[in-house]
Design a protein around this motif. Structure first.
Motif, mmCIF file in Angstrom:
data_model
loop_
_atom_site.group_PDB
_atom_site.id
_atom_site.type_symbol
_atom_site.label_atom_id
_atom_site.label_comp_id
_atom_site.label_asym_id
_atom_site.label_seq_id
_atom_site.Cartn_x
_atom_site.Cartn_y
_atom_site.Cartn_z
ATOM 1 N N SER A 74 3.486 0.501 3.704
ATOM 2 C CA SER A 74 2.365 -0.688 4.183
ATOM 3 C C SER A 74 2.142 -1.629 3.538
ATOM 4 O O SER A 74 2.284 -1.546 2.336
ATOM 5 C CB SER A 74 1.549 0.684 5.198
ATOM 6 O OG SER A 74 0.706 0.598 4.061
ATOM 7 N N TYR A 75 1.333 -2.140 3.550
ATOM 8 C CA TYR A 75 1.124 -4.112 3.907
ATOM 9 C C TYR A 75 -0.588 -4.434 4.787
ATOM 10 O O TYR A 75 -0.589 -3.907 5.410
ATOM 11 C CB TYR A 75 1.703 -5.090 4.248
ATOM 12 C CG TYR A 75 3.118 -4.923 3.076
ATOM 13 C CD1 TYR A 75 3.120 -5.406 1.722
ATOM 14 C CD2 TYR A 75 4.201 -4.125 3.430
ATOM 15 C CE1 TYR A 75 4.167 -5.628 1.025
ATOM 16 C CE2 TYR A 75 5.038 -3.551 3.139
ATOM 17 C CZ TYR A 75 5.753 -4.658 1.889
ATOM 18 O OH TYR A 75 6.789 -4.660 0.644
ATOM 19 N N GLY A 76 -1.095 -4.561 3.854
ATOM 20 C CA GLY A 76 -2.907 -5.162 3.638
ATOM 21 C C GLY A 76 -2.358 -6.067 3.556
ATOM 22 O O GLY A 76 -2.000 -6.908 3.578
ATOM 23 N N ASP A 128 -3.748 2.780 7.421
ATOM 24 C CA ASP A 128 -2.595 3.662 6.414
ATOM 25 C C ASP A 128 -1.963 3.385 4.506
ATOM 26 O O ASP A 128 -0.830 2.996 4.347
ATOM 27 C CB ASP A 128 -0.611 3.501 7.149
ATOM 28 C CG ASP A 128 -1.450 3.888 8.669
ATOM 29 O OD1 ASP A 128 -0.562 4.754 9.448
ATOM 30 O OD2 ASP A 128 -2.110 3.407 9.692
ATOM 31 N N ALA A 129 -3.565 3.482 4.269
ATOM 32 C CA ALA A 129 -3.029 3.465 3.047
ATOM 33 C C ALA A 129 -3.500 4.542 2.126
ATOM 34 O O ALA A 129 -4.173 5.007 3.029
ATOM 35 C CB ALA A 129 -4.153 2.075 2.346
ATOM 36 N N TRP A 165 -0.197 12.929 3.220
ATOM 37 C CA TRP A 165 -0.099 12.083 4.139
ATOM 38 C C TRP A 165 -0.146 10.430 4.990
ATOM 39 O O TRP A 165 0.113 10.082 5.690
ATOM 40 C CB TRP A 165 -1.022 12.624 5.477
ATOM 41 C CG TRP A 165 -0.715 14.474 5.522
ATOM 42 C CD1 TRP A 165 0.763 14.853 4.565
ATOM 43 C CD2 TRP A 165 -0.606 15.073 6.911
ATOM 44 N NE1 TRP A 165 0.239 16.326 4.653
ATOM 45 C CE2 TRP A 165 -0.220 16.551 6.545
ATOM 46 C CE3 TRP A 165 -1.293 14.747 7.903
ATOM 47 C CZ2 TRP A 165 0.056 17.526 7.641
ATOM 48 C CZ3 TRP A 165 -1.597 15.905 8.470
ATOM 49 C CH2 TRP A 165 -0.405 17.108 8.793
ATOM 50 N N GLY A 166 0.033 10.150 3.734
ATOM 51 C CA GLY A 166 -0.796 8.364 3.915
ATOM 52 C C GLY A 166 -1.826 7.461 4.186
ATOM 53 O O GLY A 166 -1.644 6.467 4.279
ATOM 54 N N HIS A 167 -2.808 8.021 4.660
ATOM 55 C CA HIS A 167 -3.776 8.016 4.856
ATOM 56 C C HIS A 167 -5.082 8.049 3.987
ATOM 57 O O HIS A 167 -5.594 8.749 2.998
ATOM 58 C CB HIS A 167 -4.289 8.372 6.478
ATOM 59 C CG HIS A 167 -3.524 8.175 7.108
ATOM 60 N ND1 HIS A 167 -3.062 7.024 7.922
ATOM 61 C CD2 HIS A 167 -2.282 9.088 7.970
ATOM 62 C CE1 HIS A 167 -2.458 6.343 8.815
ATOM 63 N NE2 HIS A 167 -1.848 8.396 8.428
ATOM 64 N N SER A 168 -6.416 7.313 4.490
ATOM 65 C CA SER A 168 -7.713 7.500 3.370
ATOM 66 C C SER A 168 -8.309 8.099 3.991
ATOM 67 O O SER A 168 -8.840 8.458 5.108
ATOM 68 C CB SER A 168 -7.810 6.321 2.784
ATOM 69 O OG SER A 168 -8.807 6.078 1.725
ATOM 70 N N SER A 169 -10.122 8.165 3.317
ATOM 71 C CA SER A 169 -11.350 8.397 4.178
ATOM 72 C C SER A 169 -11.871 7.596 4.068
ATOM 73 O O SER A 169 -12.166 6.516 3.751
ATOM 74 C CB SER A 169 -11.866 10.000 2.886
ATOM 75 O OG SER A 169 -11.984 8.848 1.680
ATOM 76 N N ASN A 170 -13.247 7.691 4.636
ATOM 77 C CA ASN A 170 -14.540 7.231 4.571
ATOM 78 C C ASN A 170 -14.723 7.076 3.677
ATOM 79 O O ASN A 170 -15.245 5.630 3.401
ATOM 80 C CB ASN A 170 -15.276 7.755 5.986
ATOM 81 C CG ASN A 170 -15.989 9.405 5.552
ATOM 82 O OD1 ASN A 170 -15.164 9.794 4.922
ATOM 83 N ND2 ASN A 170 -16.904 9.680 6.340
ATOM 84 N N GLN A 194 1.177 -1.172 0.582
ATOM 85 C CA GLN A 194 -0.306 0.023 -0.078
ATOM 86 C C GLN A 194 1.219 1.061 0.142
ATOM 87 O O GLN A 194 1.973 0.906 0.454
ATOM 88 C CB GLN A 194 -0.563 -0.294 1.327
ATOM 89 C CG GLN A 194 -2.061 -1.002 1.483
ATOM 90 C CD GLN A 194 -2.325 -1.128 2.612
ATOM 91 O OE1 GLN A 194 -3.953 -1.715 2.823
ATOM 92 N NE2 GLN A 194 -1.940 -0.638 3.710
ATOM 93 N N GLU A 195 0.164 2.359 -0.752
ATOM 94 C CA GLU A 195 1.161 3.937 -0.341
ATOM 95 C C GLU A 195 0.805 3.978 0.859
ATOM 96 O O GLU A 195 0.278 4.955 1.734
ATOM 97 C CB GLU A 195 0.386 4.880 -1.354
ATOM 98 C CG GLU A 195 0.691 5.949 -1.638
ATOM 99 C CD GLU A 195 2.148 5.598 -2.210
ATOM 100 O OE1 GLU A 195 3.179 6.557 -2.003
ATOM 101 O OE2 GLU A 195 2.714 4.727 -3.175
#
Length: 321
Positions: A194-196, A212-213, A254-259, A188-189
Protein backbone atom coordinates in the motif's frame (compact mmCIF):
# COMPACT_ATOMS: atom_id res chain seq x y z
CA UNK A 1 -6.85 23.24 2.80
CA UNK A 2 -9.88 21.38 4.12
CA UNK A 3 -10.02 17.62 4.71
CA UNK A 4 -13.42 15.97 4.36
CA UNK A 5 -14.06 12.40 5.48
CA UNK A 6 -16.60 10.55 3.36
CA UNK A 7 -15.78 7.03 4.59
CA UNK A 8 -13.77 5.97 7.63
CA UNK A 9 -14.34 2.23 8.20
CA UNK A 10 -12.02 -0.57 7.18
CA UNK A 11 -12.58 -3.91 5.44
CA UNK A 12 -16.30 -3.63 4.62
CA UNK A 13 -19.17 -1.16 4.96
CA UNK A 14 -21.35 -1.54 8.03
CA UNK A 15 -24.83 -0.30 8.95
CA UNK A 16 -26.41 -0.15 12.42
CA UNK A 17 -28.94 -2.84 13.28
CA UNK A 18 -32.41 -1.82 14.43
CA UNK A 19 -31.48 -2.82 17.98
CA UNK A 20 -28.47 -0.46 17.86
CA UNK A 21 -30.69 2.50 16.98
CA UNK A 22 -33.15 1.54 19.73
CA UNK A 23 -30.32 1.37 22.24
CA UNK A 24 -29.11 4.85 21.27
CA UNK A 25 -32.62 6.27 21.63
CA UNK A 26 -33.02 4.67 25.05
CA UNK A 27 -29.70 6.11 26.24
CA UNK A 28 -30.68 9.55 24.93
CA UNK A 29 -34.04 9.44 26.72
CA UNK A 30 -32.39 8.40 29.97
CA UNK A 31 -29.90 11.24 29.68
CA UNK A 32 -32.69 13.76 28.92
CA UNK A 33 -34.41 12.71 32.16
CA UNK A 34 -37.77 14.18 31.20
CA UNK A 35 -36.40 17.30 29.53
CA UNK A 36 -38.74 18.78 26.89
CA UNK A 37 -37.81 20.67 23.72
CA UNK A 38 -39.58 23.58 22.07
CA UNK A 39 -39.00 22.28 18.56
CA UNK A 40 -36.88 19.91 16.51
CA UNK A 41 -34.02 22.40 16.25
CA UNK A 42 -33.74 22.45 20.04
CA UNK A 43 -33.77 18.66 20.14
CA UNK A 44 -31.07 18.47 17.47
CA UNK A 45 -28.91 20.94 19.36
CA UNK A 46 -29.32 18.83 22.50
CA UNK A 47 -28.32 15.65 20.65
CA UNK A 48 -25.27 17.34 19.12
CA UNK A 49 -24.06 19.42 22.05
CA UNK A 50 -25.06 17.59 25.24
CA UNK A 51 -25.07 13.88 24.45
CA UNK A 52 -21.79 12.04 24.11
CA UNK A 53 -20.88 11.46 20.47
CA UNK A 54 -21.51 7.69 20.47
CA UNK A 55 -25.10 8.28 21.63
CA UNK A 56 -26.19 11.49 19.92
CA UNK A 57 -24.31 10.87 16.68
CA UNK A 58 -22.02 8.13 15.35
CA UNK A 59 -18.92 7.36 13.32
CA UNK A 60 -20.65 6.06 10.20
CA UNK A 61 -20.14 2.89 8.23
CA UNK A 62 -18.73 3.77 4.79
CA UNK A 63 -15.28 2.52 3.80
CA UNK A 64 -12.23 4.66 3.07
CA UNK A 65 -12.75 7.88 1.12
CA UNK A 66 -11.10 11.18 2.10
CA UNK A 67 -11.19 14.45 0.15
CA UNK A 68 -8.23 16.83 0.12
CA UNK A 69 -9.76 20.18 -0.83
CA UNK A 70 -7.42 23.02 -1.76
CA UNK A 71 -10.43 25.27 -2.34
CA UNK A 72 -10.29 25.55 -6.12
CA UNK A 73 -9.37 23.64 -9.24
CA UNK A 74 -9.87 19.89 -9.59
CA UNK A 75 -11.31 17.65 -6.89
CA UNK A 76 -8.76 15.48 -5.06
CA UNK A 77 -9.71 12.35 -3.13
CA UNK A 78 -7.89 9.46 -1.48
CA UNK A 79 -9.33 5.99 -2.10
CA UNK A 80 -12.62 4.85 -3.58
CA UNK A 81 -14.40 3.13 -0.69
CA UNK A 82 -18.17 3.05 -0.38
CA UNK A 83 -18.11 6.68 0.81
CA UNK A 84 -17.26 7.65 -2.77
CA UNK A 85 -20.89 7.58 -3.87
CA UNK A 86 -21.87 10.43 -1.55
CA UNK A 87 -18.68 12.32 -2.38
CA UNK A 88 -19.45 12.09 -6.11
CA UNK A 89 -22.96 13.43 -5.68
CA UNK A 90 -21.68 16.30 -3.54
CA UNK A 91 -19.09 17.29 -6.14
CA UNK A 92 -21.82 17.45 -8.79
CA UNK A 93 -23.72 19.81 -6.49
CA UNK A 94 -20.63 21.99 -6.15
CA UNK A 95 -20.12 21.94 -9.92
CA UNK A 96 -23.66 23.21 -10.39
CA UNK A 97 -22.66 26.26 -8.34
CA UNK A 98 -20.05 27.01 -10.99
CA UNK A 99 -16.93 27.17 -8.82
CA UNK A 100 -14.93 24.07 -9.76
CA UNK A 101 -13.35 22.29 -12.71
CA UNK A 102 -15.02 19.15 -14.04
CA UNK A 103 -11.99 17.09 -13.08
CA UNK A 104 -11.28 14.53 -10.36
CA UNK A 105 -7.89 13.22 -9.18
CA UNK A 106 -7.83 9.96 -7.22
CA UNK A 107 -4.92 8.70 -5.12
CA UNK A 108 -5.20 5.00 -4.30
CA UNK A 109 -3.55 3.55 -1.22
CA UNK A 110 -3.97 0.04 -2.64
CA UNK A 111 -6.35 -2.10 -4.64
CA UNK A 112 -8.21 -4.17 -2.06
CA UNK A 113 -11.94 -4.20 -2.56
CA UNK A 114 -12.91 -1.99 0.40
CA UNK A 115 -10.78 0.79 -1.13
CA UNK A 116 -12.12 0.62 -4.70
CA UNK A 117 -15.69 -0.69 -4.28
CA UNK A 118 -17.25 2.77 -4.54
CA UNK A 119 -16.07 3.51 -8.06
CA UNK A 120 -18.91 1.67 -9.90
CA UNK A 121 -21.29 4.00 -8.04
CA UNK A 122 -19.31 7.19 -8.70
CA UNK A 123 -21.86 9.20 -10.70
CA UNK A 124 -19.36 11.65 -12.33
CA UNK A 125 -17.81 8.67 -14.14
CA UNK A 126 -21.06 8.41 -16.11
CA UNK A 127 -20.96 12.09 -17.15
CA UNK A 128 -19.66 12.99 -20.60
CA UNK A 129 -16.92 15.59 -20.58
CA UNK A 130 -15.76 14.70 -17.07
CA UNK A 131 -12.03 14.09 -16.61
CA UNK A 132 -10.91 11.44 -14.09
CA UNK A 133 -7.22 10.80 -13.38
CA UNK A 134 -6.39 7.83 -11.17
CA UNK A 135 -2.98 7.96 -9.49
CA UNK A 136 -1.49 4.89 -7.82
CA UNK A 137 1.79 3.34 -6.86
CA UNK A 138 0.49 0.12 -8.40
CA UNK A 139 0.88 -0.46 -12.13
CA UNK A 140 -2.13 -2.82 -12.10
CA UNK A 141 -4.68 -0.27 -10.85
CA UNK A 142 -6.56 -0.23 -14.15
CA UNK A 143 -6.78 -4.02 -14.16
CA UNK A 144 -8.30 -4.00 -10.66
CA UNK A 145 -10.95 -1.40 -11.50
CA UNK A 146 -11.92 -3.01 -14.77
CA UNK A 147 -12.12 -6.46 -13.18
CA UNK A 148 -14.62 -5.43 -10.49
CA UNK A 149 -16.98 -4.24 -13.24
CA UNK A 150 -16.89 -7.43 -15.28
CA UNK A 151 -20.33 -8.87 -15.98
CA UNK A 152 -19.98 -11.67 -13.43
CA UNK A 153 -19.59 -9.07 -10.67
CA UNK A 154 -21.39 -5.90 -11.79
CA UNK A 155 -24.04 -5.07 -14.42
CA UNK A 156 -22.32 -1.95 -15.83
CA UNK A 157 -18.97 -2.66 -17.54
CA UNK A 158 -16.07 -0.23 -17.19
CA UNK A 159 -16.08 0.64 -20.89
CA UNK A 160 -19.62 2.02 -20.62
CA UNK A 161 -18.40 4.89 -18.45
CA UNK A 162 -18.59 8.21 -20.31
CA UNK A 163 -15.88 10.17 -18.49
CA UNK A 164 -12.39 10.49 -19.89
CA UNK A 165 -10.45 8.18 -17.52
CA UNK A 166 -6.65 8.12 -17.30
CA UNK A 167 -4.35 6.01 -15.12
CA UNK A 168 -0.97 7.24 -13.89
CA UNK A 169 1.58 5.15 -12.00
CA UNK A 170 3.52 7.18 -9.45
CA UNK A 171 6.97 6.57 -7.99
CA UNK A 172 8.25 7.05 -4.47
CA UNK A 173 11.07 9.49 -3.80
CA UNK A 174 9.78 12.36 -5.92
CA UNK A 175 7.19 15.14 -5.79
CA UNK A 176 4.29 15.61 -8.18
CA UNK A 177 2.49 18.87 -8.86
CA UNK A 178 -1.25 18.17 -9.06
CA UNK A 179 -3.21 21.38 -9.44
CA UNK A 180 -2.83 23.38 -6.24
CA UNK A 181 -1.06 20.55 -4.41
CA UNK A 182 2.39 18.99 -4.21
CA UNK A 183 2.07 15.24 -3.68
CA UNK A 184 4.55 12.57 -2.61
CA UNK A 185 4.06 8.89 -1.72
CA UNK A 186 5.68 6.23 0.43
CA UNK A 187 5.48 2.44 0.25
CA UNK A 188 3.91 0.70 3.24
CA UNK A 189 3.81 -2.87 4.54
CA UNK A 190 0.54 -4.51 3.47
CA UNK A 191 -0.63 -7.38 1.28
CA UNK A 192 0.16 -6.42 -2.36
CA UNK A 193 1.71 -3.27 -0.84
CA UNK A 194 0.00 0.00 0.00
CA UNK A 195 1.06 3.62 -0.34
CA UNK A 196 0.74 6.62 1.92
CA UNK A 197 0.46 10.14 0.49
CA UNK A 198 1.64 13.57 1.62
CA UNK A 199 -0.21 16.63 0.29
CA UNK A 200 1.17 20.17 0.63
CA UNK A 201 -0.65 23.29 -0.53
CA UNK A 202 0.71 26.69 -1.53
CA UNK A 203 0.65 27.87 2.09
CA UNK A 204 2.80 24.86 3.11
CA UNK A 205 -0.06 23.26 5.01
CA UNK A 206 0.48 19.52 4.95
CA UNK A 207 -1.84 16.52 5.29
CA UNK A 208 -0.70 12.89 5.30
CA UNK A 209 -3.00 10.01 4.36
CA UNK A 210 -1.60 6.69 5.61
CA UNK A 211 -3.84 3.68 5.86
CA UNK A 212 -3.41 -0.11 5.64
CA UNK A 213 0.12 -0.03 7.00
CA UNK A 214 1.73 -2.45 9.43
CA UNK A 215 4.86 -1.73 11.46
CA UNK A 216 7.01 -4.60 12.72
CA UNK A 217 9.68 -4.57 15.40
CA UNK A 218 12.07 -6.37 13.08
CA UNK A 219 11.70 -3.64 10.44
CA UNK A 220 12.36 -0.36 12.19
CA UNK A 221 13.60 1.22 8.95
CA UNK A 222 9.99 1.42 7.73
CA UNK A 223 8.98 3.20 10.92
CA UNK A 224 11.88 5.65 10.61
CA UNK A 225 10.93 6.36 6.99
CA UNK A 226 7.35 7.12 8.02
CA UNK A 227 8.51 9.46 10.79
CA UNK A 228 10.45 11.43 8.18
CA UNK A 229 7.49 11.33 5.77
CA UNK A 230 5.06 12.84 8.31
CA UNK A 231 7.58 15.29 9.78
CA UNK A 232 5.84 18.51 10.80
CA UNK A 233 2.52 17.56 9.20
CA UNK A 234 -0.52 19.62 10.16
CA UNK A 235 -2.67 16.46 10.05
CA UNK A 236 -1.85 12.75 9.86
CA UNK A 237 -4.72 10.43 8.92
CA UNK A 238 -3.51 7.06 10.18
CA UNK A 239 -4.62 3.45 10.16
CA UNK A 240 -5.61 2.72 13.77
CA UNK A 241 -7.76 -0.32 13.15
CA UNK A 242 -6.49 -2.36 16.09
CA UNK A 243 -5.41 -2.02 19.67
CA UNK A 244 -1.70 -2.56 20.24
CA UNK A 245 -2.39 -6.00 21.77
CA UNK A 246 -4.32 -7.11 18.68
CA UNK A 247 -1.76 -5.75 16.23
CA UNK A 248 1.15 -7.68 17.76
CA UNK A 249 -0.67 -10.90 18.68
CA UNK A 250 -3.58 -12.59 16.96
CA UNK A 251 -3.80 -10.01 14.13
CA UNK A 252 -0.11 -9.77 13.36
CA UNK A 253 0.53 -9.86 9.59
CA UNK A 254 -3.01 -8.62 8.86
CA UNK A 255 -1.52 -5.42 7.46
CA UNK A 256 -2.85 -2.83 9.91
CA UNK A 257 -1.59 -0.64 12.72
CA UNK A 258 -2.74 0.57 16.14
CA UNK A 259 -3.64 3.81 17.87
CA UNK A 260 -0.53 3.50 20.05
CA UNK A 261 1.86 3.19 17.11
CA UNK A 262 0.18 6.14 15.39
CA UNK A 263 0.70 8.38 18.42
CA UNK A 264 4.34 7.31 18.73
CA UNK A 265 5.00 8.04 15.05
CA UNK A 266 3.32 11.44 15.24
CA UNK A 267 5.18 12.39 18.41
CA UNK A 268 8.50 11.48 16.84
CA UNK A 269 7.60 13.29 13.62
CA UNK A 270 6.30 16.31 15.56
CA UNK A 271 2.98 16.27 13.73
CA UNK A 272 0.31 18.65 14.98
CA UNK A 273 -2.85 16.55 14.66
CA UNK A 274 -3.67 12.86 14.34
CA UNK A 275 -6.96 11.50 12.97
CA UNK A 276 -7.77 7.91 13.95
CA UNK A 277 -8.97 6.15 10.80
CA UNK A 278 -9.94 2.84 9.15
CA UNK A 279 -12.09 1.79 12.09
CA UNK A 280 -12.60 -1.92 12.76
CA UNK A 281 -16.02 -2.84 11.25
CA UNK A 282 -17.03 -4.93 14.28
CA UNK A 283 -16.51 -1.99 16.66
CA UNK A 284 -19.61 -0.18 17.88
CA UNK A 285 -19.71 3.60 18.17
CA UNK A 286 -19.07 3.14 21.90
CA UNK A 287 -16.00 0.99 21.16
CA UNK A 288 -14.55 3.62 18.80
CA UNK A 289 -15.28 6.40 21.28
CA UNK A 290 -13.53 4.39 24.01
CA UNK A 291 -10.46 3.93 21.80
CA UNK A 292 -10.45 7.67 21.08
CA UNK A 293 -10.46 8.49 24.81
CA UNK A 294 -7.74 5.93 25.51
CA UNK A 295 -5.62 7.38 22.70
CA UNK A 296 -5.96 10.91 24.08
CA UNK A 297 -4.86 9.63 27.49
CA UNK A 298 -1.89 7.75 26.00
CA UNK A 299 -0.85 10.90 24.12
CA UNK A 300 -0.92 12.89 27.37
CA UNK A 301 1.17 10.30 29.20
CA UNK A 302 3.83 10.03 26.48
CA UNK A 303 4.02 13.68 25.41
CA UNK A 304 7.49 15.18 25.73
CA UNK A 305 6.86 18.81 24.75
CA UNK A 306 4.32 19.95 22.14
CA UNK A 307 0.79 18.58 22.28
CA UNK A 308 -0.52 16.24 19.59
CA UNK A 309 -4.24 16.82 19.09
CA UNK A 310 -6.01 13.48 18.61
CA UNK A 311 -9.16 13.48 16.49
CA UNK A 312 -11.36 10.51 15.71
CA UNK A 313 -12.55 10.53 12.12
CA UNK A 314 -16.18 9.92 11.24
CA UNK A 315 -18.21 10.09 8.06
CA UNK A 316 -18.95 13.80 7.57
CA UNK A 317 -16.06 15.22 9.60
CA UNK A 318 -14.39 18.32 8.09
CA UNK A 319 -10.99 19.53 9.30
CA UNK A 320 -9.57 22.92 8.32
CA UNK A 321 -5.79 23.18 8.15
Amino acid sequence: MQIRFWGTRGSLPVAPRASTITDKIADALLHANGKSFADKTAALNYARDELEFAVGQGYGGATSCVEIDAGKGAFVVCDMGSGLREFGLDTLRRLSEGHRAKEWHFFLSHLHWDHIMGFPFFVPAFVGGAKIIIHAGHSDAEEALRRQQEEISFPVPFHWLKADIEFRTLETGRDYEIGELTVALIRQEHSHASYGYRFRDGDSRTAVYSTDAEYKIENMDAESAMVEFISGADLVIADTMYSLADSVSMKEDWGHSSNIVAVDLCHEGRAKRLALFHHEPTYSDADIQRMHRETIRYEELTRSDSELTVLCSYDGLCVDL
